[in-house]
Design an enzyme around this catalytic site. Structure first.
Site, PDB file in Angstrom:
ATOM      1  N   TYR A   4       0.834  -1.201   0.000  1.00 34.26           N
ATOM      2  CA  TYR A   4       0.000   0.000   0.000  1.00 34.26           C
ATOM      3  C   TYR A   4       0.873   1.257   0.000  1.00 34.26           C
ATOM      4  O   TYR A   4       1.706   1.453   0.885  1.00 34.26           O
ATOM      5  CB  TYR A   4      -0.916   0.041   1.224  1.00 34.26           C
ATOM      6  CG  TYR A   4      -1.958  -1.055   1.286  1.00 34.26           C
ATOM      7  CD1 TYR A   4      -2.302  -1.814   0.165  1.00 34.26           C
ATOM      8  CD2 TYR A   4      -2.619  -1.333   2.475  1.00 34.26           C
ATOM      9  CE1 TYR A   4      -3.249  -2.816   0.234  1.00 34.26           C
ATOM     10  CE2 TYR A   4      -3.583  -2.330   2.554  1.00 34.26           C
ATOM     11  CZ  TYR A   4      -3.886  -3.071   1.436  1.00 34.26           C
ATOM     12  OH  TYR A   4      -4.838  -4.073   1.510  1.00 34.26           O
ATOM     13  N   SER A   5       0.659   2.082  -1.011  1.00 36.69           N
ATOM     14  CA  SER A   5       1.464   3.297  -1.202  1.00 36.69           C
ATOM     15  C   SER A   5       2.954   2.977  -1.162  1.00 36.69           C
ATOM     16  O   SER A   5       3.769   3.775  -0.689  1.00 36.69           O
ATOM     17  CB  SER A   5       1.128   4.358  -0.143  1.00 36.69           C
ATOM     18  OG  SER A   5      -0.139   4.918  -0.387  1.00 36.69           O
TER      19      SER A   5
END
Length: 333
Positions: free
Chosen positions: A67-68
């Site tokens: 995530y990110s």
């Protein structure tokens, strides 16, 4: 807030888990978008929602290394270290997705897991992860290699419990059989795709989890927001740029529209937001431990917590489920 045992473990979790995919950092204009989302909130924008979660009694936070591109773990690590005690919260993260564009930059090999776990611990600023999950099935790595490595990181004290996510029931059954055969650490949870618009997991995965005493923590319980508003309502910043979500839910599916309309009718009669009814339906299932709810507005978590006390009648549950039509299997890749 309600707290329950994580099924056959002694660990207690809030019945609402905060999903942290939204928190991290959107891509810069000249930056590759792999692993990043245009709708992601940066660290400053994320903090009010993380604070709200703690204030509401949520102790369960779910993220992933991908995530990110790791920034979600950094944001969560920074916030939790500054605002609570490590032993007071349950931190879950995942491994599998591509972190680097190179041969060993993804997957569930021993090499990948040992490296990526240390990277996650560093970003989260902790010595251990409460729940370490394999994000998807790795078709390039023997499952025995993955399972033995997960056992080793538990015995090393870096992981308390292990979980899995989004796979076929036969794959999960095979993994459970092998860990029992070799005496390795057993999976305690399944994070799968389940909501009123996608119920294919009811066929095999949910009965398997109920039989084996596995905690079920569904992702996308509100179908990327499709269950929170009328079918042909205005698009949101996320729906316009969420390529993965847009492959799962279509505005042209008549059967899905019927489900959303029925949800709206029951929510109107109850005088509550649609999100509360959709989550209450999920929470009514005995096999469900804690839905993973994302939040980008204050009412998102308020509705999630309110759903804990909303009791749907058998007639309402039947009415919500009646329009559903079978879907292709989604979310395993």
């Amino acid at each position: 807030m309600e707290y329950v045992n994580f099924v056959r473990t002694g660990m207690k979790v809030s019945r609402i888990c905060l999903g942290c995919m939204t928190y991290g950092r959107p891509p810069a204009p000249d930056e590759p978008k792999a692993g990043r989302h245009l709708w992601a909130l940066n660290e400053q924008e994320s903090q009010p929602f993380l604070r709200q979660a703690l204030d509401l009694g949520i102790n369960f936070f779910d993220t992933a290394n991908v995530y990110s591109s790791g920034d979600s773990e950094r944001v969560i690590g920074n916030f939790l270290k500054a605002n609570t005690r490590r032993e007071a919260v349950v931190i879950a993260t995942k491994v599998h997705g591509m972190m680097r564009d190179e041969p060993n930059g993804q997957g569930l090999s021993r090499k990948a897991i040992l490296f990526e776990l240390d990277q996650s611990l560093s970003r989260l600023q902790t010595d251990y992860v409460d729940l370490y999950q394999i994000h998807r099935w790795d078709h390039q790595t023997p499952i025995e290699e993955t399972l033995e490595t997960l056992h080793d990181v538990v015995k090393a004290g870096k992981v308390r419990y292990i979980g899995a996510s989004s796979m076929f029931a036969w794959q999960f059954a095979k993994a459970l059989y092998l860990v029992d055969l070799y005496g390795w650490t057993r999976f305690v949870s399944m994070q799968n795709h389940l909501n009123l618009l996608y119920r294919e997991e009811e066929r095999e995965m949910l009965p398997l989890c109920q039989d084996q005493g596995i905690a079920v923590i569904p992702w996308s319980p509100l179908a990327r927001g499709r269950l929170t508003r009328a079918w042909q309502s205005e698009t949101t910043r996320r729906s316009e740029s969420d390529r993965f979500g847009n492959t799962m839910y279509s505005r042209t599916e008549e059967d899905d529209e019927k489900v959303v309309d029925r949800l709206g009718e029951i929510a109107a009669k109850r005088g509550v937001p649609r999100a509360q009814v959709a989550l209450a339906w999920l929470l009514s299932k005995p096999v469900i431990t804690a839905p993973i709810v994302g939040a980008t507005k204050p009412n998102h978590l308020e509705d999630a917590v309110a759903a804990l006390t909303l009791r749907l009648s058998p007639e309402e549950i039947s009415a919500l489920e009646e329009p559903y039509a079978p879907h292709p299997v989604l979310g395993f890749s």
